[in-house]
Design an enzyme around this catalytic site. Sequence first.
Site, PDB file in Angstrom:
ATOM      1  N   THR A   1       3.472 -10.870   3.342  1.00  0.00           N
ATOM      2  CA  THR A   1       4.335 -11.118   4.692  1.00  0.00           C
ATOM      3  C   THR A   1       3.908 -12.654   5.564  1.00  0.00           C
ATOM      4  O   THR A   1       3.015 -13.122   5.266  1.00  0.00           O
ATOM      5  CB  THR A   1       3.634 -10.141   5.973  1.00  0.00           C
ATOM      6  OG1 THR A   1       4.715 -10.124   6.584  1.00  0.00           O
ATOM      7  CG2 THR A   1       2.123  -9.762   5.864  1.00  0.00           C
TER       8      THR A   1
ATOM      9  N   GLY B   1       7.682 -17.446   4.868  1.00  0.00           N
ATOM     10  CA  GLY B   1       7.839 -17.277   3.324  1.00  0.00           C
ATOM     11  C   GLY B   1       8.085 -18.554   2.696  1.00  0.00           C
ATOM     12  O   GLY B   1       7.554 -18.917   1.591  1.00  0.00           O
TER      13      GLY B   1
ATOM     14  N   ARG C   1      19.451 -19.244   5.215  1.00  0.00           N
ATOM     15  CA  ARG C   1      17.801 -19.355   4.557  1.00  0.00           C
ATOM     16  C   ARG C   1      17.418 -17.521   3.997  1.00  0.00           C
ATOM     17  O   ARG C   1      17.835 -16.817   4.801  1.00  0.00           O
ATOM     18  CB  ARG C   1      17.962 -19.182   5.879  1.00  0.00           C
ATOM     19  CG  ARG C   1      16.048 -19.713   5.763  1.00  0.00           C
ATOM     20  CD  ARG C   1      15.081 -18.139   6.377  1.00  0.00           C
ATOM     21  NE  ARG C   1      13.118 -18.305   5.742  1.00  0.00           N
ATOM     22  CZ  ARG C   1      12.672 -17.374   5.736  1.00  0.00           C
ATOM     23  NH1 ARG C   1      13.078 -16.059   5.266  1.00  0.00           N
ATOM     24  NH2 ARG C   1      11.218 -17.224   5.698  1.00  0.00           N
TER      25      ARG C   1
ATOM     26  N   THR D   1       7.195  -7.832   8.557  1.00  0.00           N
ATOM     27  CA  THR D   1       7.950  -7.082   6.786  1.00  0.00           C
ATOM     28  C   THR D   1       7.232  -6.066   6.391  1.00  0.00           C
ATOM     29  O   THR D   1       6.563  -6.237   6.604  1.00  0.00           O
ATOM     30  CB  THR D   1       8.189  -8.437   6.501  1.00  0.00           C
ATOM     31  OG1 THR D   1       8.898  -9.408   7.010  1.00  0.00           O
ATOM     32  CG2 THR D   1       7.986  -8.624   4.440  1.00  0.00           C
TER      33      THR D   1
ATOM     34  N   GLY E   1      13.980 -16.345   2.291  1.00  0.00           N
ATOM     35  CA  GLY E   1      12.572 -16.504   2.402  1.00  0.00           C
ATOM     36  C   GLY E   1      11.516 -15.515   1.153  1.00  0.00           C
ATOM     37  O   GLY E   1      12.461 -15.960  -0.089  1.00  0.00           O
TER      38      GLY E   1
HETATM   39  C1  SD4 Z   1      10.568 -13.916   5.572  1.00  0.00           C
HETATM   40  N1  SD4 Z   1       8.320 -13.587   4.489  1.00  0.00           N
HETATM   41  O1  SD4 Z   1      11.340 -13.897   5.518  1.00  0.00           O
HETATM   42  C2  SD4 Z   1       9.484 -12.869   5.105  1.00  0.00           C
HETATM   43  C3  SD4 Z   1       9.174 -13.045   7.327  1.00  0.00           C
HETATM   44  C4  SD4 Z   1       7.878 -11.729   7.305  1.00  0.00           C
HETATM   45  O2  SD4 Z   1       7.193 -10.602   8.486  1.00  0.00           O
HETATM   46  O3  SD4 Z   1       6.928 -11.646   6.713  1.00  0.00           O
HETATM   47  N2  SD4 Z   1       8.411 -11.273   8.710  1.00  0.00           N
HETATM   48  O4  SD4 Z   1      10.311 -15.162   5.158  1.00  0.00           O
END
Ligand code: SD4
Length: 320
Positions: free
Chosen positions: A234, A237, A211, A183, A213
């Site tokens: 990141t 989540g 879903r 992310t 995050g």
């Molecule tokens: C999530 N924080 O949807 C995000 C995923 C993530 O790198 O950071 N991926 O939970």
Amino acid sequence: MKRRSFVHSLSLAGLFPSFSTQQFKTIQPQESIKNDPIALCTWNFTEANAFAGKALEEGKDALTASILAAQIEEENSENSTVGYGGAPDRNGQVTLDACVMDHRGNCGAVLAVENVVHVAALARDVMEKTPHVMLSGKGAEDFARKLNYPIQPLLTDTAKSNWEQWKKEAHYQPIINIENHDTIGVLCRDKEGNISGACSTSGLAYKMKGRIGDSPIIGSGLFIDNTVGGAVATGMGEEVVKTVGSFLIVELMRQGMTPQQACEEAIKRILEKQNAKPNFQVAYLALDKAGNIGACAIHDGFSYMQHREGKNQNIPVNAL
Ligand code: SD4
């Protein structure tokens, strides 16, 4: 009981964070601010961060620069956690989440958006062109259509074949391991000394449909208070949401912690609830008003980009 002894007794009982009341300080927003532009982003997104850094040096504001960085990764089909080329949900649909926050405390977010690549920009449009903070799903897509955003499928051939492979073996568990995420969270400080940020993701690979995050949740994936600083997250989540991680970091900085101490404390809050070192990753990146930077992660492997004084570099982060 007088306030001081009340706080002291809470502290002894382990109910109060482990910093003394002396560390609480009144924030002086103009204190020791050097307005050299700073661009930071999660992971080793070299090009994205350089783009933001150069935009800041040319005099662009921090919000615009943050979104420019996010857009590079949103268009990058090789990045399987952001934008076009992002991994789909378990039903094979790519749904994107993003948010932005500016130096005035304004914010916007879009959740579970299909068919739109530039969701960080769309979050900005929610912030600036609607009376709302969040738009989700079809409503967000319709809003993008109205604003003439290009509408296009987000699932690439590679992402589709990875998903098909996953379906054969996965027993419908979403992938939440240590390496499998990328992310983009961006924090920028512009020449005016103002801090803004953006966060953009396709979320967990093969997540349940619907879903959401931390990434589009203001206070979790991103939080800015221009008198104090900003933070982005990141990783897993769900754990960031449970501890409202980015807001926590900014509040800890307000109370006197450095960005590094605040990121470490936020990671500790997650670890405190686990019996053993978890097999998921969470990482935080923070910037304070004076330009100090901090980062911390549960596991090794996280790094961030820093663009400052014309130099763009990747900085590895040690696990707590
Ligand atoms: C999530 N924080 O949807 C995000 C995923 C993530 O790198 O950071 N991926 O939970």
